[in-house]
Enzyme design. Structure first.
Site, PDB file in Angstrom:
ATOM      1  N   SER A 163       0.936  -1.289  -0.106  1.00 17.53           N
ATOM      2  CA  SER A 163       0.005  -0.048  -0.054  1.00 17.53           C
ATOM      3  C   SER A 163       0.825   1.306  -0.034  1.00 17.53           C
ATOM      4  O   SER A 163       2.071   1.410   0.605  1.00 17.53           O
ATOM      5  CB  SER A 163      -0.908  -0.085   1.005  1.00 17.53           C
ATOM      6  OG  SER A 163      -1.604   1.254   1.370  1.00 17.53           O
ATOM      7  N   TYR A 218      -1.993  -0.585  10.168  1.00 17.47           N
ATOM      8  CA  TYR A 218      -1.752  -0.927   8.776  1.00 17.47           C
ATOM      9  C   TYR A 218      -0.722  -0.495   8.118  1.00 17.47           C
ATOM     10  O   TYR A 218       0.022  -1.071   7.189  1.00 17.47           O
ATOM     11  CB  TYR A 218      -3.217  -0.756   8.262  1.00 17.47           C
ATOM     12  CG  TYR A 218      -3.373  -1.306   6.619  1.00 17.47           C
ATOM     13  CD1 TYR A 218      -3.657  -2.498   6.407  1.00 17.47           C
ATOM     14  CD2 TYR A 218      -3.096  -0.534   5.532  1.00 17.47           C
ATOM     15  CE1 TYR A 218      -3.656  -3.266   5.210  1.00 17.47           C
ATOM     16  CE2 TYR A 218      -3.247  -1.097   4.485  1.00 17.47           C
ATOM     17  CZ  TYR A 218      -3.636  -2.433   4.192  1.00 17.47           C
ATOM     18  OH  TYR A 218      -3.398  -2.786   2.874  1.00 17.47           O
TER      19      TYR A 218
END
Length: 306
Positions: A163, A218
């Site tokens: 990501s 995350y």
């Protein structure tokens, strides 16, 4: 380090020059839903042997049955795998070896978790997030490494689904950013950064220590995965070693993690992930970060640092 994308990507017609065969073996973690399931399906449609993994046997078998109904049964195999559990990783490696031998050509580390809603930022499950998103792929790569089909004529590909939230420019702590930017970065230093983050979480100091401000746990897990990918790519530069390691950010995709919100479908993201994983040897880089941009353009980061 610049994380701006380079406006270059090999032509898709060149990318899909067929080099693989029905003997080519791919593993996709988290393959029972979302991008993982779509990628398993895409690989199978292209004629590869695909191992679909899931941590829940019922969900994995249900996904396999869906693919069987679509006529893809001969190309897909299901093996149980919970990447957050070292014993499960070890058992999976043994099962793969018993079934396929040392024939792994493509490993896509797709399995990942986030316990936050889109607009939330809790770190309550930070340890679980780190075990699944960072330590899991790392342990799996290490366990499967002896089973890679590395040779002078075959390049084994690792594609880590990551990501842009794990980009270094999201880290506000200059000391941590400088450490992770080092050319000679070590695995132990990445582990140290992860340990530091988890200690800050435990101590309740994570908000003021300069960690990424959105989906913090995350983001840090993907930051660590990106850094590890760069270290691995440098260690096994595919020229001569037969191994390529890259990362791919699928962007804001319509999956369960985003509660179905997003700018594009899992099928679209998976199609591009498959293109990356199947690049012909003469176009295959290593140590790169590919990103699916807002305008559905495929970008390749120009820096060698993920």
């Amino acid at each position: 380090m610049s994380m701006e994308p380079e406006h270059y990507f090999p032509s898709l017609s060149l990318c899909l020059t067929r080099w693989w065969s029905k003997e080519t073996v791919a593993v996709v973690t988290g393959g029972n839903k979302g991008i993982g399931f779509a990628l398993v399906k895409r690989f199978a449609e292209l004629g590869l042997n695909v191992v679909l993994t899931a941590r829940d046997i019922r969900r994995g078998e249900a996904a396999l049955e869906t693919l069987r109904e679509q006529g893809l049964a001969s190309h897909v195999h299901f093996l149980l795998l919970d990447v957050s559990d070292p014993l499960s990783v070890s058992s999976f490696a043994s099962s793969f070896q018993a079934k396929f031998g040392a024939t792994l050509d493509i490993l896509v580390n797709n399995a990942g978790v986030s316990f936050n809603e889109l607009e939330e930022n809790s770190v309550e499950h930070a340890e679980s997030v780190m075990k699944t998103n960072f330590h899991g792929p790392k342990l799996l790569i290490q366990a499967l490494f002896p089973l890679f089909r590395c040779s002078s004529s075959s390049i084994t590909r690792i594609l880590n689904v990551s990501s842009r939230l794990g980009s270094l420019n999201k880290v506000r702590n200059a000391e941590i950013r400088a450490l992770l930017e080092r050319e000679e970065l070590l695995e132990e230093e990445i582990e140290g950064v992860v340990g530091m983050f988890l200690r800050d979480v435990m101590n309740g100091t994570w908000k003021r220590e300069g960690w990424p401000s959105y989906w913090t746990d995350y983001a840090v897990s993907k930051l660590a995965l990106n850094a590890y990918s760069r270290v691995l790519a440098k260690r096994y530069s595919y020229e001569g070693s037969g191994l390529s390691v890259n990362c791919f950010c699928p962007g804001f995709t319509q999956t369960s993690m985003t509660k179905g919100r997003g700018t594009h479908t899992a099928d679209h993201a998976a199609s591009l992930a498959a293109t990356l994983a199947l690049l012909p040897p003469h176009l295959l880089p290593t140590g790169k970060f590919f990103s699916l941009g807002k305008m559905e353009t495929f970008f390749l980061n120009s820096t060698s640092k993920l």
